[in-house]
Structure formats: C-alpha cells, structure tokens
Write a protein that holds these residues in place. Structure first.
Motif, PDB file in Angstrom:
ATOM      1  N   LYS A  95      -7.919   0.351   1.483  1.00  0.00           N
ATOM      2  CA  LYS A  95      -7.064  -0.545   0.704  1.00  0.00           C
ATOM      3  C   LYS A  95      -6.990  -1.922   1.362  1.00  0.00           C
ATOM      4  CE  LYS A  95      -6.575   2.999  -1.802  1.00  0.00           C
ATOM      5  NZ  LYS A  95      -7.497   3.173  -2.953  1.00  0.00           N
ATOM      6  N   VAL A 107       3.358  -1.478   4.141  1.00  0.00           N
ATOM      7  CA  VAL A 107       2.550  -0.258   4.052  1.00  0.00           C
ATOM      8  C   VAL A 107       3.479   0.949   4.150  1.00  0.00           C
ATOM      9  CG1 VAL A 107       0.496   0.900   4.925  1.00  0.00           C
ATOM     10  CG2 VAL A 107       0.770  -1.548   5.278  1.00  0.00           C
ATOM     11  N   ILE A 153       0.884  -1.167   0.000  1.00  0.00           N
ATOM     12  CA  ILE A 153       0.000   0.000   0.000  1.00  0.00           C
ATOM     13  C   ILE A 153       0.914   1.206   0.000  1.00  0.00           C
ATOM     14  CG2 ILE A 153      -1.785   1.280   1.236  1.00  0.00           C
ATOM     15  CD1 ILE A 153      -2.729  -1.348   2.455  1.00  0.00           C
TER      16      ILE A 153
END
Length: 349
Positions: free
Chosen positions: A222, A241, A179
């Motif tokens: 997400k 992330v 992400i």
C-alpha cells in the motif's frame, strides 16, 4: 495435608486455614505450617479441591489469530490477571470463525469444566457464532462490538484513531491518508470511523483508504501505491496506518522511493509494538493497555460468575435483567519522531 499437619504438629483444619489464607491463625503457627509445606514440597490437588468445593477454578479463553500482536498481548494480559486471581486457563485458538469451528471450541471448553469464558473476538462473525452456540456461560468478549447482548471489554479504538489523526491535522497537514486493517475485523472498522471523524471535524476531505491485512507486506504494497499517487501529483503528506506492522512496511516503501519521514511524509501507527521506538525514525503510534484489558475482562467475568451464584442461591431474578456491561479501556497516543509539521508546498503538493 495430613502429612503437613503431622510434621508441623497442628491439626488438619489448621493446615487448611493456612493454605486458604484464613486470618485467624497466629503468625508463629502459619510460619511453622509453611516450613512443613516447603520441606514436603506440598502442592494443592486441584482435582480433589474441585470435588469438595464443586468449583474447578478453570476459566476458558477462545482466541483467534494470536500470531498478531494485539490478540497475543490481550491473551497474555488475561493469563496474568487470571493467575494473580488464582485461576487456571484452558485456551482454544481458532483457525477459523465458522459456526462449526466455534462450536467445536466451545465443546472442548465444556469438557474442561470451565466455570466461565472470555472470548478474544475481533471479528463480527466470531461474535455472531458465539451468540448462536449454547454454553459456556457466563461469557465475556474482548473487543466484541455492540449489540450482541454479551458483556464487552474493549479498547477505545475509534478515539485512539481520532487522536492520531487529530495530531497530524494539528501539525498542519491538510488531510491524512489511511491504510486500514482487514475490514472483517471490528478494530479496523472502529479505527476507520475515528479517522473519518477527525477529518470531518477539521473540514478535510477523506481520501479513499487503502485496505491492508495487518501484515508488513501489505503495508509495503500500500505504501508503493501511495508513492504512485504522489508521483501523479496527489498531495500525500501524512498517513495513519491501522497497525504498527503495516506501518513498518510503509516506512520501507517510502525509504525505497527516496522519501524522508517525517520531512516529506509523516507516519502514525497503532499498537505501540516493542520495536516502534527503535525504528528509524521512532514511530508515533497509539498504545493499547493490554494488561488493563486483561484485568478488566477477568473482573467482569468474575462479577458475572458471582451474580450467577447469588441468583442460584437466592432465586433472585433482578440482576439477570441488567444490561450486559460494556467497559472501555482508553488508548494513548505516543508521539515520536515519525510525525512532524506538514512540508511546505512544493512539487509534491
């Protein structure tokens, strides 16, 4: 100073030497002057000092979106370093990075008679605008990217991301989903590059990254998308992330889906926010040394100021031809309980 000198029974020049830390003053005299200073509540008049020295001891800082952890901590690191070095800061926080907005910020700092400036420049558009707008100089950028011709101090974002992904690969995960942060940010770009490099070296396929905006909400959204991928049979066992705030949102989405971290999915963030070690489970993340970034950026700026003064005094032109420095502060992986071995093959792949 005259009042202090009369009370301490010394000359005005002696008070000046004590205030400026001159070594050739007896300890007894220094103590007597300091007692007089304390009794009178004397403080230096920075305006009067500037008239005499032609130095304001004021540095400018241009910052963007200090509501985010990284820029806020970078600003705090610069402020601490400047205070320790005896400098004041004039800070402008930008709402946008348009050329007009940057020009207005620069004009404000020029009116404050800053001697130099540090720009926390996480976006390429901001760097480009700073290069295009005249003054104030010298100017040092934090993050700032490459190729601007300006001095740069940055955290090794790409290596930090690489270390995070390598950690997951070494735990047995066949690939690592990502992400990412706002693609207009240089840090997001560098972290994507580090993620891709680690996967390429491991011979792993890079899944299509999910693009967030640094907020917990985008991490949550997400995360729900990753849960949907998992439900369709795509193997999702590890996620890197781009910042801890989005990782917090991801953890919420995984918990709502009944997925356990790290038993089902491992999660690694970036920034090491104060809350990271108190999450359930504590978050594996990449720490940035913002205090060191502040110290290094200030040192570079003061070096640039000194070089400029030497050139002005001696007419030397050599240092001006030197390439702008680019100093990199290392990032450090902090392994906690949110990352673990890849799960055994099962219904989730």
């Amino acid at each position: 100073m005259a009042d202090v000198a009369r009370l301490a029974g010394v000359s005005h020049q002696t008070v000046s030497r004590v205030v400026n830390g001159h070594p050739n003053v007896r300890a007894e005299t220094t103590a007597r002057v300091q007692r007089a200073i304390d009794e009178l509540g004397y403080h230096r008049n920075s305006t009067a000092r500037a008239l005499v020295t032609r130095r304001t001891n004021v540095l400018g800082v241009i910052a963007f979106d200090t509501t985010l952890f990284g820029p806020a901590q970078t600003l705090a690191g610069i402020e601490r370093a400047a205070r320790e070095a005896g400098y004041f800061l004039s800070i402008v926080s930008l709402d946008d990075v348009s050329p007009a907005g940057v020009a207005e910020a620069v004009d404000y700092l020029i009116q404050q008679s800053v001697e130099g400036c540090i720009a926390i420049a996480p976006q390429r558009a901001l760097v480009e605008a700073l290069v295009a707008v005249p003054g104030p100089r010298p100017l040092v950028t934090v993050e700032g990217g490459e190729g601007s011709g300006l001095p740069v101090v940055c955290v090794d974002q790409a290596q930090g991301a690489y270390d995070a992904v390598r950690h997951l690969i070494d735990l047995g995960h066949r690939t690592v989903h990502h992400i990412s942060g706002d693609p207009e940010w240089l840090e997001a770009e560098s972290r994507v590059a580090g993620w891709r490099r680690a996967l390429a070296e491991a011979g792993a396929t890079a899944p299509e990254p999910l693009v967030g905006d640094w907020s917990p909400r985008s991490g949550y959204e997400k995360g729900r998308h990753l849960v949907q991928r998992l439900a369709t049979g795509e193997p999702v066992t590890a996620v890197f992330v781009a910042n801890d705030q989005m990782a917090i949102g991801l953890l919420r989405a995984l918990a709502e889906a009944g997925l356990r971290v790290p038993d089902d999915i491992s999660v690694v963030g970036f920034d090491d926010v104060p809350e990271a070690e108190f999450l359930a489970p504590p978050l594996t993340t990449v720490a940035q040394d913002f205090a060191q970034v502040g110290r290094v950026s200030l040192r570079v700026l003061l070096d640039e100021l000194g070089a400029g003064e030497r050139r002005a005094a001696g007419g030397a032109s050599g240092p001006a031809a030197d390439p702008a420095p680019r100093l990199i502060v290392p990032a450090r992986l902090r392994v906690r309980q949110s990352s673990g071995p890849a799960p055994s093959p099962g219904p989730h792949g």
